[in-house]
Design an enzyme around this catalytic site. Structure first.
Site, PDB file in Angstrom:
ATOM      1  N   ARG A   1      29.608  48.092  54.927  1.00  0.00           N
ATOM      2  CA  ARG A   1      28.560  48.564  55.826  1.00  0.00           C
ATOM      3  C   ARG A   1      27.668  47.446  56.345  1.00  0.00           C
ATOM      4  NH1 ARG A   1      27.005  54.062  55.621  1.00  0.00           N
ATOM      5  NH2 ARG A   1      25.313  53.423  57.030  1.00  0.00           N
TER       6      ARG A   1
ATOM      7  N   HIS B   1      35.616  37.273  41.450  1.00  0.00           N
ATOM      8  CA  HIS B   1      36.849  36.634  41.911  1.00  0.00           C
ATOM      9  C   HIS B   1      36.741  36.407  43.416  1.00  0.00           C
ATOM     10  CE1 HIS B   1      41.511  36.403  41.506  1.00  0.00           C
ATOM     11  NE2 HIS B   1      41.099  35.720  42.550  1.00  0.00           N
TER      12      HIS B   1
ATOM     13  N   GLU C   1      36.827  33.767  38.540  1.00  0.00           N
ATOM     14  CA  GLU C   1      38.283  33.756  38.635  1.00  0.00           C
ATOM     15  C   GLU C   1      38.718  33.268  40.007  1.00  0.00           C
ATOM     16  OE1 GLU C   1      39.215  37.734  35.905  1.00  0.00           O
ATOM     17  OE2 GLU C   1      39.431  37.810  38.085  1.00  0.00           O
TER      18      GLU C   1
ATOM     19  N   HIS D   1      43.106  43.566  33.811  1.00  0.00           N
ATOM     20  CA  HIS D   1      43.839  44.186  34.916  1.00  0.00           C
ATOM     21  C   HIS D   1      44.308  45.587  34.533  1.00  0.00           C
ATOM     22  CE1 HIS D   1      45.306  43.321  39.010  1.00  0.00           C
ATOM     23  NE2 HIS D   1      46.074  44.364  38.769  1.00  0.00           N
TER      24      HIS D   1
END
Length: 237
Positions: free
Chosen positions: A18, A43, A70, A190
Site C-alpha cells: 500500500r 531476508h 539472511e 522454512h
C-alpha cells in the site's frame, strides 16, 4: 533451550503493498521482542520487494535481542552486512527471482567461495550460518567452510509431516547429530509452524534456533501476534 527468531519479511510485504509505513516494521520488531521473541530475522533481496536495504539499517537500533540477516552473498549483500554487523548472517543460495528460498548450499562444490565469504564475516565478529539441505555430506562440507552454524532447510519435513509421515524428520535428526559431533551449531527454518514445531524440536538434538516468518505471521492474523509468539515459546520449552 531453542531460541525463536521471528522473520518479519511478511510485515514488509504488507507495508509495501500500500505504500506508506503501515504496518510499521520497526514497531512490529520492537513488539515481537517485547512479547518474548528472542531474535529478529530479515531476508533483504536485491529487488527489495519486501525488506528494503534501508530497513536493515533502521532495524539495527531497534533489535536488542539477536539480529539475523539472511541472503545470497552477492557484493551488495556482503557490504550491507559488514556495515550493520548483525549478530548472525545466514547465507542462502537463492536466485534473484526466487519467490522464497528453495534449496540449500552445495557446500562441497562452493567450498572455496563460502570459505572466502565466511572468513570476512568472521574477521568482523559476525556469527555465520549456512542454509543446507538435510544431507550429511553437506553438513561435513559446511564444517570445512569455517561456518559457525548450519540452518537446516525444513520444507521437505514440513510437507511430509502434514501428510502424516513422521519418518520425514529422520534425515534432520541424523544431520543434527553429525553437526553436534563436528561442533557446529544447528539452526532450522522454512515452513515450520505451530502444527509441526514441537515434534521437530523434540527430534533435533542441540537445536539452537528456529527462524519462522510466513506461518507465524499467518497464524497471528487469526490468533494475535503476542499470543502466537508465546505459543511458539511454550512449545519450544
Amino acid at each position: 533451550m531453542t531460541k525463536l527468531s521471528v522473520n518479519i519479511n511478511k510485515i514488509a510485504t504488507l507495508r509495501n503493498s500500500r505504500g506508506g509505513n503501515t504496518p510499521n516494521l520497526l514497531k512490529v520488531a520492537k513488539d515481537v521482542q517485547d512479547f518474548g521473541g528472542e531474535g529478529i530475522t530479515i531476508h533483504p533481496r536485491p529487488d527489495e520487494r519486501h525488506i528494503r536495504y534501508q530497513d536493515a539499517h533502521d532495524l539495527k537500533s531497534v533489535v536488542h535481542t539477536e539480529y539475523n540477516i539472511e541472503g545470497n552473498p552477492i557484493p551488495e549483500f556482503i557490504e550491507l552486512v559488514l556495515n550493520i554487523k548483525p549478530t548472525q548472517v545466514t547465507l542462502v543460495p537463492d536466485a534473484v527471482d526466487a519467490i522464497t528460498s528453495n534449496s540449500g548450499w552445495d557446500t562441497v562444490k562452493n567450498k572455496e567461495f563460502l570459505q572466502e565469504v565466511i572468513s570476512e564475516f568472521n574477521r568482523n565478529d559476525i556469527r555465520t550460518s549456512i542454509f543446507v539441505d538435510p544431507l550429511e555430506k553437506m553438513i561435513e562440507g559446511a564444517k570445512e567452510t569455517g561456518a559457525d552454524r548450519i540452518e537446516l532447510y525444513t520444507e521437505a519435513f514440513a510437507s511430509e509431516y502434514a501428510k502424516g509421515n513422521l519418518e520425514a524428520v529422520k534425515p534432520y535428526t541424523k544431520c543434527a547429530q553429525l553437526a553436534n559431533d563436528l561442533n557446529i551449531g544447528v539452526n532450522a527454518g522454512h515452513d515450520l509452524s505451530l502444527d509441526n514445531i514441537k515434534f521437530f524440536k523434540e527430534n533435533i538434538p542441540g537445536l539452537l534456533e528456529v527462524s519462522i516468518g510466513h506461518a507465524l505471521i499467518s497464524e497471528s492474523i487469526y490468533l494475535g501476534l503476542e499470543n502466537v509468539v508465546n505459543m511458539y515459546l511454550h512449545k519450544l520449552k
